[in-house]
Design a protein around this motif. Structure first.
Motif, PDB file in Angstrom:
ATOM      1  N   GLN A 476     -10.027  -4.264   1.993  1.00  0.00           N
ATOM      2  CA  GLN A 476      -9.831  -3.011   2.721  1.00  0.00           C
ATOM      3  C   GLN A 476      -8.380  -2.802   3.145  1.00  0.00           C
ATOM      4  O   GLN A 476      -7.888  -1.676   3.146  1.00  0.00           O
ATOM      5  CB  GLN A 476     -10.743  -2.970   3.945  1.00  0.00           C
ATOM      6  CG  GLN A 476     -10.688  -1.646   4.697  1.00  0.00           C
ATOM      7  CD  GLN A 476     -11.868  -1.465   5.629  1.00  0.00           C
ATOM      8  OE1 GLN A 476     -12.814  -2.249   5.604  1.00  0.00           O
ATOM      9  NE2 GLN A 476     -11.841  -0.425   6.446  1.00  0.00           N
ATOM     10  N   THR A 477      -7.694  -3.881   3.506  1.00  0.00           N
ATOM     11  CA  THR A 477      -6.322  -3.746   4.007  1.00  0.00           C
ATOM     12  C   THR A 477      -5.274  -3.833   2.908  1.00  0.00           C
ATOM     13  O   THR A 477      -4.145  -3.377   3.093  1.00  0.00           O
ATOM     14  CB  THR A 477      -6.014  -4.833   5.049  1.00  0.00           C
ATOM     15  OG1 THR A 477      -6.116  -6.132   4.418  1.00  0.00           O
ATOM     16  CG2 THR A 477      -6.971  -4.758   6.228  1.00  0.00           C
ATOM     17  N   GLY A 478      -5.634  -4.484   1.782  1.00  0.00           N
ATOM     18  CA  GLY A 478      -4.648  -4.692   0.726  1.00  0.00           C
ATOM     19  C   GLY A 478      -3.641  -5.782   1.041  1.00  0.00           C
ATOM     20  O   GLY A 478      -2.630  -5.911   0.348  1.00  0.00           O
ATOM     21  N   VAL A 479      -3.900  -6.589   2.070  1.00  0.00           N
ATOM     22  CA  VAL A 479      -2.978  -7.665   2.427  1.00  0.00           C
ATOM     23  C   VAL A 479      -2.883  -8.668   1.276  1.00  0.00           C
ATOM     24  O   VAL A 479      -3.867  -8.929   0.581  1.00  0.00           O
ATOM     25  CB  VAL A 479      -3.422  -8.347   3.738  1.00  0.00           C
ATOM     26  CG1 VAL A 479      -4.740  -9.083   3.558  1.00  0.00           C
ATOM     27  CG2 VAL A 479      -2.348  -9.283   4.275  1.00  0.00           C
ATOM     28  N   GLU A 480      -1.712  -9.241   1.070  1.00  0.00           N
ATOM     29  CA  GLU A 480      -1.479 -10.132  -0.063  1.00  0.00           C
ATOM     30  C   GLU A 480      -1.563 -11.594   0.370  1.00  0.00           C
ATOM     31  O   GLU A 480      -0.659 -12.116   1.026  1.00  0.00           O
ATOM     32  CB  GLU A 480      -0.117  -9.860  -0.692  1.00  0.00           C
ATOM     33  CG  GLU A 480       0.163 -10.708  -1.922  1.00  0.00           C
ATOM     34  CD  GLU A 480       1.480 -10.384  -2.597  1.00  0.00           C
ATOM     35  OE1 GLU A 480       1.906 -11.182  -3.450  1.00  0.00           O
ATOM     36  OE2 GLU A 480       2.071  -9.340  -2.271  1.00  0.00           O
ATOM     37  N   VAL A 481      -2.653 -12.240  -0.001  1.00  0.00           N
ATOM     38  CA  VAL A 481      -2.866 -13.659   0.291  1.00  0.00           C
ATOM     39  C   VAL A 481      -3.224 -14.367  -1.010  1.00  0.00           C
ATOM     40  O   VAL A 481      -4.073 -13.899  -1.761  1.00  0.00           O
ATOM     41  CB  VAL A 481      -4.005 -13.855   1.320  1.00  0.00           C
ATOM     42  CG1 VAL A 481      -4.274 -15.336   1.541  1.00  0.00           C
ATOM     43  CG2 VAL A 481      -3.650 -13.177   2.644  1.00  0.00           C
ATOM     44  N   LYS A 482      -2.572 -15.480  -1.261  1.00  0.00           N
ATOM     45  CA  LYS A 482      -2.897 -16.304  -2.425  1.00  0.00           C
ATOM     46  C   LYS A 482      -3.867 -17.392  -1.984  1.00  0.00           C
ATOM     47  O   LYS A 482      -3.575 -18.148  -1.051  1.00  0.00           O
ATOM     48  CB  LYS A 482      -1.633 -16.922  -3.014  1.00  0.00           C
ATOM     49  CG  LYS A 482      -0.482 -15.934  -3.223  1.00  0.00           C
ATOM     50  CD  LYS A 482      -0.827 -14.758  -4.120  1.00  0.00           C
ATOM     51  CE  LYS A 482       0.396 -13.869  -4.338  1.00  0.00           C
ATOM     52  NZ  LYS A 482       0.080 -12.689  -5.173  1.00  0.00           N
TER      53      LYS A 482
END
Length: 578
Positions: A476-482
């Motif tokens: 939903q937020t599009g946050v970038e986490v690997k």
């Protein structure tokens, strides 16, 4: 009853405004510098969420999928950014879902302000729908908590909450606000942050005579050893610590929450302490003549058996929290105070030395550990992938610049031991409480706290399934986490103990997993599964270069044990390499 302090006195009458308690709460957050809030709405906190509708451009609200995910995200945000993490939850089950995160934050000294909604004040104590006595429930796991039943109490309560959360030894604070207090219109002055409470001393008065006594012991020492913890980071004393270490020439080892204060490559950084720490730091703890502890609390995973811990050493303990002095290990010289203040005083009094012979002892033990453990873990000759080689390959690609967020278990110990850290606030993990499910939401929060740095979450196949729903927050937020899942098809740390100490009676540690790549794709997150060595580096590179979040599942050897290891009930000098 809340006691007014002069620093939170009301402003002149001319500055008064009329608004709801809910709106005032959000204005207080803005005044305290809050930019991001993690939360989940519900009936008792609807007024705050209704007010938030008009603050969307000023406050970034991250809708999580579970309140425990929300508080772990707030922890990750706080740990990565150095700011106070903020989380909203409703009453009853919403509030009780915060308890694990509060306990985690309390023991790991993470500054949080948790705001919970509560039923109307006239319903308190009636077992109303979704009423829970969250104040009494959370008293043992908060630095301070308070229930607001009238809107006029809010300015002072919130100012005090932020001051207590971030000052001294940081910690979590909970403010419970009844629904009538959120709805109530009241006249209030311009918000005034708190900077003093008469009954609270965040930093003890430094006693120069103790600093002088500590310097004398250090100058006389032949085999001094420094242990440092997260207190150095919380005190923003990284430069002061480095100056002390480099002038003294003393080898130094870290707790898992202290990682990164000295870069991993620093010549005086001799490794990690504790049950699965490095060989030399553990053995030589029981051979040093002066032990200098800085911003760490001598927890049981570091000390092992206390009656055999550093009995030959004179102990100097620098800590901001007087209750930690002599709590577990008897101190020869206590140095109370903020280490940002005490370390420069100590550095000015010590003699410049290098301790070459003593440092060679650490090098010798390091070589022995490399031959017995590290070589096989990082550069295995078997066909199966190891957790250690995944971290080693990650190091080559990130070069120590990533924030690494770990869950709890074997992968946690491997990542903390082998990951390269160039900066403080780069290793985010659940230390004291050991909370499985921590890493995924904490990584989300860390990325919101430090959007300028890559964030890599390293998680086991057990921990990921505890908070896997937070993939929805990423979507939903599009946050970038690997995300790296190290899948050994076991609850690995429990299995290791069952193998070593319970005759391989593997009781309920085999854990089945879904197809994580397919699950990720359902949340519009790219993913890949790797089981072959020749695909590992290219897959890690693909993950890091992908524009957006990415889930990489790595199938690792099933029954690999994590060594070195100090068996429970043993001395640190009884650490095992096999």
């Amino acid at each position: 009853m809340l006691t007014q302090d002069k620093t939170t006195q009301l402003a002149p009458e001319t500055a008064r405004q009329t608004m709801s308690g809910a709106e005032m709460t959000l204005r207080a957050l803005l005044a305290e510098g809050v930019d991001t809030v993690f939360g989940y709405p519900g009936g008792a906190i609807i007024p705050i969420y209704d007010a938030l509708y008009d603050f969307e451009r000023q406050l970034n609200h991250v809708l999580v999928r579970h309140e425990q995910g929300g508080i772990h995200a707030a922890q990750g945000y706080a740990r990565a950014s150095g700011k106070v993490g903020v989380v909203f939850a409703t009453s009853g089950p919403g509030a009780t879902n915060l308890v694990t995160g509060l306990a985690d934050a309390q023991i790991d000294s993470t500054p949080l302000v948790c705001i919970t909604g509560q039923v109307f004040a006239h319903l308190l104590g009636t077992d109303a729908f979704q009423e829970t006595d969250i104040i009494n429930i959370t008293t043992p796991v908060t630095k301070w908590n308070f229930q607001v039943t009238e809107a006029s109490q809010l300015p002072e309560a919130l100012a005090k909450a932020f001051y207590l959360a971030r000052s001294g030894r940081p910690g979590p604070v909970l403010i419970d606000i009844t629904k009538n207090a959120q709805l109530q219109q009241f006249d209030f002055p311009e918000y005034q942050p708190c900077n003093h409470i008469r009954s609270y001393r965040p930093a003890p008065i430094v006693r120069p005579e103790y600093v002088e006594a500590a310097a004398t012991l250090i100058n006389q020492a032949k085999r001094p050893f420094v242990l440092w913890g997260q207190g150095v980071t919380l005190g923003q004393a990284e430069e002061e610590f480095r100056a002390f270490i480099e002038k003294s020439g003393i080898p130094a080892a870290w707790t898992i929450l202290g990682a990164g204060v000295l870069p991993t490559s620093h010549p005086l950084n001799v490794g990690m302490l504790g049950m699965h720490g490095n060989y030399g730091p553990n053995v030589l703890t029981n051979e040093c003549d002066v032990l200098i502890a800085i911003g760490m609390r001598f927890d049981d995973r570091v000390t092992g058996r206390l009656d055999k811990y550093a009995k030959q050493a004179q102990v100097i303990h620098l800590d901001i929290d007087p209750t930690e002095i002599d709590k577990n290990v008897a101190t020869t010289v206590p140095v109370w105070g903020d280490c940002k203040e005490t370390l420069p005083m100590l550095t000015a009094l010590i003699e410049a030395k290098t301790h070459p012979e003593w440092r060679r002892r650490f090098e010798q033990y390091r070589a022995e550990e490399v031959a017995a453990v590290i070589q096989d873990e990082l550069f295995p000759t078997s066909d199966e992938l190891t957790m250690g080689e995944v971290i080693q390959q990650l190091n080559e690609l990130t070069r120590g610049e990533a924030i690494v967020v770990t869950d709890v278990g074997q992968h946690q110990m491997v990542a903390c031991r082998y990951a390269r850290f160039n900066h403080a606030r780069s290793n985010i993990t659940s230390g004291g409480l050991g909370t499985m499910g921590f890493a995924l939401p904490a990584a989300i929060g860390a990325k919101f706290g430090r959007p300028d740095r890559p964030v890599v979450a390293i998680i086991g196949d057990g921990g990921i399934q505890m908070t896997i729903q937070e993939l929805g927050t990423i979507m939903q937020t599009g946050v970038e986490v690997k995300i790296i899942i190290l899948n050994n098809q076991f609850l690995g740390m429990v299995r290791q103990w069952q193998e070593l100490f319970h005759e391989r009676r593997y009781s309920f540690v085999n854990i089945a997993s879904p197809d994580y790549v397919t699950v990720a794709s359902g949340y519009s997150i790219a993913g890949r599964r790797v089981a072959e060595r020749h695909e590992l580096q290219s897959s890690l590179r693909e993950m890091l270069q992908h524009p957006g979040s990415f889930l990489l599942e790595v199938m690792v050897t099933r029954e690999n044990n994590i060594f070195p290891m100090v068996p429970q009930g043993c001395s640190v000098s009884e650490i095992r390499l096999r």
